[in-house]
Each structure stands twice: as structure tokens, then as C-alpha cells.
Design a protein around this motif. Structure first.
Motif, PDB file in Angstrom:
ATOM      1  N   LYS A 135     -91.054  42.498 -15.422  1.00  0.00           N
ATOM      2  CA  LYS A 135     -92.127  41.578 -15.083  1.00  0.00           C
ATOM      3  C   LYS A 135     -92.198  41.410 -13.576  1.00  0.00           C
ATOM      4  CE  LYS A 135     -91.867  38.659 -19.203  1.00  0.00           C
ATOM      5  NZ  LYS A 135     -91.659  37.268 -19.610  1.00  0.00           N
ATOM      6  N   PHE A 137     -93.969  39.038 -10.333  1.00  0.00           N
ATOM      7  CA  PHE A 137     -94.775  37.899  -9.909  1.00  0.00           C
ATOM      8  C   PHE A 137     -94.917  37.878  -8.393  1.00  0.00           C
ATOM      9  CE2 PHE A 137     -91.532  34.859  -8.433  1.00  0.00           C
ATOM     10  CZ  PHE A 137     -90.380  35.358  -9.025  1.00  0.00           C
TER      11      PHE A 137
ATOM     12  N   PHE B  52     -94.550  34.122 -15.637  1.00  0.00           N
ATOM     13  CA  PHE B  52     -94.769  34.938 -14.448  1.00  0.00           C
ATOM     14  C   PHE B  52     -96.201  34.798 -13.924  1.00  0.00           C
ATOM     15  CE2 PHE B  52     -91.003  37.666 -13.693  1.00  0.00           C
ATOM     16  CZ  PHE B  52     -90.184  37.068 -14.629  1.00  0.00           C
ATOM     17  N   LYS B  55     -96.231  31.363 -12.148  1.00  0.00           N
ATOM     18  CA  LYS B  55     -95.567  31.473 -10.839  1.00  0.00           C
ATOM     19  C   LYS B  55     -96.465  32.197  -9.839  1.00  0.00           C
ATOM     20  CE  LYS B  55     -90.705  30.968 -11.660  1.00  0.00           C
ATOM     21  NZ  LYS B  55     -90.713  29.728 -10.891  1.00  0.00           N
ATOM     22  N   SER B  56     -97.147  33.245 -10.309  1.00  0.00           N
ATOM     23  CA  SER B  56     -98.020  34.002  -9.418  1.00  0.00           C
ATOM     24  C   SER B  56     -99.211  33.167  -8.966  1.00  0.00           C
ATOM     25  CB  SER B  56     -98.503  35.274 -10.105  1.00  0.00           C
ATOM     26  OG  SER B  56     -97.417  36.132 -10.349  1.00  0.00           O
ATOM     27  N   LEU B  95    -100.171  42.098 -14.572  1.00  0.00           N
ATOM     28  CA  LEU B  95     -99.485  41.135 -15.457  1.00  0.00           C
ATOM     29  C   LEU B  95    -100.140  41.075 -16.835  1.00  0.00           C
ATOM     30  CD1 LEU B  95     -98.841  38.128 -13.051  1.00  0.00           C
ATOM     31  CD2 LEU B  95     -97.162  39.687 -13.972  1.00  0.00           C
TER      32      LEU B  95
END
Lengths: 161, 158
Positions: A135, A137, B52, B55-56, B95
Motif C-alpha cells: 500500500k 500513501f 491509506f 492518510k493521503s 490506491l
């Protein structure tokens, strides 16, 4: 006399049927619930989430990039890889790698890893192989835009398959 | 005559026994098959929100486009310009890829009234009707004037 004999035969028959049905139910329950559920995907994702929460919060890094390395990551993020008490497993069933990538030019700034990397090449190749998750971010680190790539792998095949 | 009746009763019981054993055998076969992995015994958790992505989004808000912080920019104009949209594509596209479909564009960012979230709008992403089914991520960030910023990932209707 003949009627009584018939009743005895029937009672015996019903007992035999009763035991066959009960035995079959027990066998069905054991064969269904006796096999393990595969929770490695959940484990891999939970570990990735834990690492992400440790590394960054509120859109910013919790540490300086130069502060994190493979030697101190377990301590910084309070991760214990030696959690299994069966099969004489130690810390060789888990692997993770964190890559910090510059968003502007896609260059790798640094990489941090821990655990057993030997099983990574077999990741997600089927039920009897390790399960891995990756993953990414986006986060800021001192005004620098960074992509944090978290790769986690769980082996534990004997326990889950 | 009496013997014939006895034979007939015996055949009925024999047939009943065969049927019982047959049903049990099928049940045992199905449970063994499913126990041995015929059914998917992999445990999955779908929370409707992806950490995620959340958070992004925080990082995206704090970052800048054309030297203006994205959060300040989108909050003041309640819209997403090309620079902000392209950056969102870069950050969030991967994502959402493969989560609901193989379409990299199965997500959108936009604005709507606080409580009418199923119709999200922005200049860059256009009109995006969020689908309740096939949803991977859905999050809301309240802004002024009863408006909210939404991020949606999943199957969408244009």
C-alpha cells in the motif's frame, strides 16, 4: 411372541439409525470447522496499517526521514515480530519493508526493512504460499512531498492453510 | 398374504434407510468439500474506509499546487482546478486501482451539500453519483456554508 420380536428388531434399527445420523453430524462439524481460516491477508493489512499510523499522522511524517532506519524501526513503531508460540517459529514468519519515495522525481529516498525476506519471492502465488500486501500513501516531510510505500508479508502457512 | 405384507413393509424400511444414508452422504461430502477449501475460507474485512486513502487525503490537503495550499484553495472556491485534479489522480489513482474495477478512474473528489452526498460535483471530476454498492472508500470533510468535500472510490455513475 412374533410381534414382540418385531418390536425388538425395530428398536435396534432405530438405535443404529440414530448413531449413524449422530456420527454423520459430528463428522460434518469436524470436517468443516477442523480446517483453519486463512487470516494472513488481514494480518498483512493490519501490520501495514500499524506501520502507516506509526510513520505518519495528520498528513505529516512523525519522524525525520533520516531518523528512521532498519535498526530502530521495531523500537520506534513498537513492533514485535516474534509472536508465535507454535511450530518453533521465531521472527521468521513476517516481513515488512517501507520505502520513502520522492513524489517530484520518483527517486527512492530511503528504505527500511525487517523480518525474513526469503519468502517474498513466493508472495501471493497461491493458498500454500505467503500472503503479502503493498500500500502507498502520500505525506509531507519538511515541505517535501513523499510517497510512503508499505510492503508487508506473512508466511504462517502451516497455521492458516 | 401375510408374508407378502411383511415383504412390502421390509422393502419400505430398506428404502427409507437408503434415503437417510444417501442424504447423510451428500451432507458429509458437501461439508468435507467446503472444509477442505471448496468455499473461500479467507477472512476479509471491509470497513468502507481505507486508512491509506484517509492518510493521503491529509497529505493532499497540506500540499501545494501552484504555490497555494490545496486545502485553502478548494475551501475558498469549492472546486478543484486542473493542477489539483492532476495531483489527486497521481496520489489516489493507484490506491483505488483494482479495488472495485480495473478502471483507474473509479474514484472522484468533489463537493456537495453536507447531507446530499450521493451527487458529488467538481470541475475536474465532473458530476459523480456515488453508488452504495461496490464502494471501496467514502469519506466526508465538512467545510463552511453547509458544504462538504467528499472523496469517493468505487463504482460510479457519471
Amino acid at each position: 411372541m412374533n410381534k414382540r420380536a418385531n418390536e425388538q428388531v425395530m428398536s435396534l434399527y432405530w438405535f443404529v439409525i440414530l448413531f449413524i445420523v449422530a456420527g454423520a453430524i459430528v463428522f460434518m462439524v469436524v470436517s468443516f470447522y477442523g480446517k483453519p481460516f486463512d487470516v494472513r491477508s488481514v494480518e498483512a493489512n493490519l501490520l501495514a496499517d500499524h506501520i502507516a499510523n506509526c510513520v505518519a499522522s495528520g498528513g505529516e511524517m512523525n519522524f525525520e526521514l533520516s531518523e528512521i532506519n532498519s535498526e530502530n524501526i521495531l523500537e520506534l513503531c513498537e513492533i514485535n515480530l516474534n509472536v508465535e508460540e507454535i511450530y518453533n517459529w521465531e521472527d521468521d514468519q513476517i516481513y515488512f519493508k517501507i520505502g520513502f519515495i520522492d513524489y517530484e522525481n520518483n527517486n527512492i529516498i530511503s528504505e527500511v526493512e525487517q523480518g525474513n525476506s526469503n519468502f517474498v519471492e513466493f508472495c501471493n502465488l497461491g493458498k500454500t504460499n505467503p500472503v503479502c500486501a503493498e500500500k502507498t500513501f502520500f505525506v509531507l516531510s519538511d515541505e517535501k512531498e513523499v510517497l510512503v510505500k508499505v510492503f508487508t508479508g506473512i508466511r504462517k502457512t502451516e497455521k492458516n492453510v | 398374504m401375510y408374508k407378502k405384507a411383511q415383504v412390502s413393509t421390509g422393502v419400505s424400511w430398506f428404502t427409507a434407510t437408503i434415503i437417510i444414508i444417501f442424504i447423510l452422504a451428500i451432507s458429509i461430502y458437501i461439508s468435507s468439500w467446503s472444509g477442505l477449501g471448496g468455499f473461500d475460507r479467507e477472512v476479509k474485512i471491509d470497513s468502507g474506509k481505507e486508512l491509506f486513502v484517509t492518510k493521503s487525503v491529509s497529505g493532499y490537503f497540506l500540499s501545494s499546487c501552484e504555490n497555494v495550499q490545496i486545502y485553502n484553495s478548494i475551501e475558498s472556491k469549492l472546486d478543484i482546478n486542473n493542477c489539483e485534479g492532476n495531483k489527486a489522480n497521481d496520489i489516489f489513482g493507484s490506491l483505488f486501482l483494482g479495488k472495485v474495477s480495473e478502471d483507474k478512474n473509479n474514484f472522484c473528489l468533489g463537493f456537495a451539500e453536507e447531507n446530499s452526498f450521493n451527487f458529488i460535483k467538481s470541475s475536474y471530476f465532473g458530476n459523480c453519483r456515488a453508488s452504495l454498492g461496490g464502494r471501496f472508500h467514502f469519506d466526508k470533510y465538512g467545510l463552511d456554508n453547509d458544504k462538504a468535500f467528499y472523496i469517493y472510490g468505487g463504482l460510479k455513475n457519471e
